[in-house]
Design a protein around this motif. Sequence first.
Motif, PDB file in Angstrom:
ATOM      1  N   ASP A 102       0.812  -1.221   0.000  1.00  0.00           N
ATOM      2  CA  ASP A 102       0.000   0.000   0.000  1.00  0.00           C
ATOM      3  C   ASP A 102       0.844   1.270   0.000  1.00  0.00           C
ATOM      4  O   ASP A 102       0.304   2.367  -0.058  1.00  0.00           O
ATOM      5  N   LYS A 103       2.169   1.098   0.065  1.00  0.00           N
ATOM      6  CA  LYS A 103       3.044   2.275  -0.007  1.00  0.00           C
ATOM      7  C   LYS A 103       3.445   2.586  -1.441  1.00  0.00           C
ATOM      8  O   LYS A 103       4.134   3.573  -1.695  1.00  0.00           O
ATOM      9  N   ARG A 104       3.017   1.708  -2.367  1.00  0.00           N
ATOM     10  CA  ARG A 104       3.300   1.956  -3.771  1.00  0.00           C
ATOM     11  C   ARG A 104       2.341   3.011  -4.301  1.00  0.00           C
ATOM     12  O   ARG A 104       1.167   3.007  -3.970  1.00  0.00           O
ATOM     13  N   CYS A 105       2.870   3.918  -5.094  1.00  0.00           N
ATOM     14  CA  CYS A 105       2.037   4.962  -5.729  1.00  0.00           C
ATOM     15  C   CYS A 105       1.280   5.798  -4.708  1.00  0.00           C
ATOM     16  O   CYS A 105       0.136   6.169  -4.952  1.00  0.00           O
ATOM     17  N   ASN A 106       1.867   6.069  -3.572  1.00  0.00           N
ATOM     18  CA  ASN A 106       1.200   6.934  -2.596  1.00  0.00           C
ATOM     19  C   ASN A 106       1.828   8.325  -2.568  1.00  0.00           C
ATOM     20  O   ASN A 106       1.533   9.119  -1.694  1.00  0.00           O
ATOM     21  N   GLY A 107       2.728   8.593  -3.517  1.00  0.00           N
ATOM     22  CA  GLY A 107       3.363   9.910  -3.604  1.00  0.00           C
ATOM     23  C   GLY A 107       4.631  10.025  -2.782  1.00  0.00           C
ATOM     24  O   GLY A 107       5.414  10.950  -2.992  1.00  0.00           O
ATOM     25  N   MET A 108       4.833   9.107  -1.859  1.00  0.00           N
ATOM     26  CA  MET A 108       6.003   9.180  -0.985  1.00  0.00           C
ATOM     27  C   MET A 108       7.090   8.229  -1.474  1.00  0.00           C
ATOM     28  O   MET A 108       6.805   7.135  -1.955  1.00  0.00           O
ATOM     29  N   ASN A 109       8.323   8.665  -1.292  1.00  0.00           N
ATOM     30  CA  ASN A 109       9.472   7.876  -1.720  1.00  0.00           C
ATOM     31  C   ASN A 109       9.812   6.843  -0.657  1.00  0.00           C
ATOM     32  O   ASN A 109      10.718   7.033   0.146  1.00  0.00           O
ATOM     33  N   ASP A 110       9.096   5.737  -0.649  1.00  0.00           N
ATOM     34  CA  ASP A 110       9.292   4.737   0.403  1.00  0.00           C
ATOM     35  C   ASP A 110      10.460   3.809   0.114  1.00  0.00           C
ATOM     36  O   ASP A 110      11.069   3.266   1.034  1.00  0.00           O
ATOM     37  N   CYS A 111      10.777   3.597  -1.163  1.00  0.00           N
ATOM     38  CA  CYS A 111      11.912   2.724  -1.517  1.00  0.00           C
ATOM     39  C   CYS A 111      13.250   3.448  -1.357  1.00  0.00           C
ATOM     40  O   CYS A 111      14.291   2.818  -1.246  1.00  0.00           O
TER      41      CYS A 111
ATOM     42  N   SER B 293      11.533   3.986  -6.870  1.00  0.00           N
ATOM     43  CA  SER B 293      11.042   2.911  -7.746  1.00  0.00           C
ATOM     44  C   SER B 293       9.609   2.515  -7.397  1.00  0.00           C
ATOM     45  O   SER B 293       8.902   1.943  -8.227  1.00  0.00           O
ATOM     46  N   ASP B 294       9.154   2.833  -6.189  1.00  0.00           N
ATOM     47  CA  ASP B 294       7.768   2.535  -5.827  1.00  0.00           C
ATOM     48  C   ASP B 294       6.797   3.557  -6.409  1.00  0.00           C
ATOM     49  O   ASP B 294       5.585   3.356  -6.346  1.00  0.00           O
ATOM     50  N   GLU B 295       7.307   4.635  -6.957  1.00  0.00           N
ATOM     51  CA  GLU B 295       6.443   5.689  -7.502  1.00  0.00           C
ATOM     52  C   GLU B 295       6.546   5.780  -9.019  1.00  0.00           C
ATOM     53  O   GLU B 295       6.025   6.705  -9.623  1.00  0.00           O
ATOM     54  N   MET B 296       7.260   4.848  -9.634  1.00  0.00           N
ATOM     55  CA  MET B 296       7.451   4.888 -11.080  1.00  0.00           C
ATOM     56  C   MET B 296       6.561   3.873 -11.776  1.00  0.00           C
ATOM     57  O   MET B 296       6.057   2.958 -11.154  1.00  0.00           O
TER      58      MET B 296
HETATM   59 CA   LIG Z   1       5.568   5.244  -2.023  1.00  0.00          CA
END
Ligand SMILES: [Ca+2]
Length: 163
Positions: free
Chosen positions: A99-108, A112-115
């Motif tokens: 759920d941290k993918r595509c949430n606007g935050m750079n979690d990786c 790469s989680d926002e691309m």
């Molecule tokens: Ca993220």
Amino acid sequence: CVCISAGALLILAAIVALAVALGLRPWAPGWYHKTSNNRTGFLCDDRAACIPASQVCDRASNCRNGEDEQEMLCGDWPHSLPGYLVFRCSNSKYWIYADKRCNGMNDCGDCSDEMGTACPLCGSDWWSCSPVLYEYCSCIPRRLCRDGIQHCQDWSDEYVCTP
Ligand SMILES: [Ca+2]
Ligand SMILES: [Ca+2]
């Protein structure tokens, strides 16, 4: 001879025990679920509540009976988490909850989680720019616009964007 037989039996028993243990590892189908907002979540035993991936094994019971914290899921965390709940970053040493993918935050850490096409462009609550802070990737939250602090390389957050 008896000694060898006993040893062989012990080994056999260990192999059988391991096979049984491994056999029990696969996750029961239907436990995992896409939530209504198309996020992968964890379906509680009541088959009604679907909690975000990051609430699994966070040491807080989010399902009514606490099944999101059960040993089978969390005993060998993060390896025991099912793949549905995990996103692997470009750097395979790192992973994040799905759920941290595509949430606007750079979690990786490398964005790469926002691309990728899975992630939508900046939503209406976000301002598109090249952020100066590592915590964002290609947009910043609009609430940071005109707050007197530079968040975009081109300063557009302070001069163009409106909160
Ligand atoms: Ca993220
Ligand atoms: Ca939890």
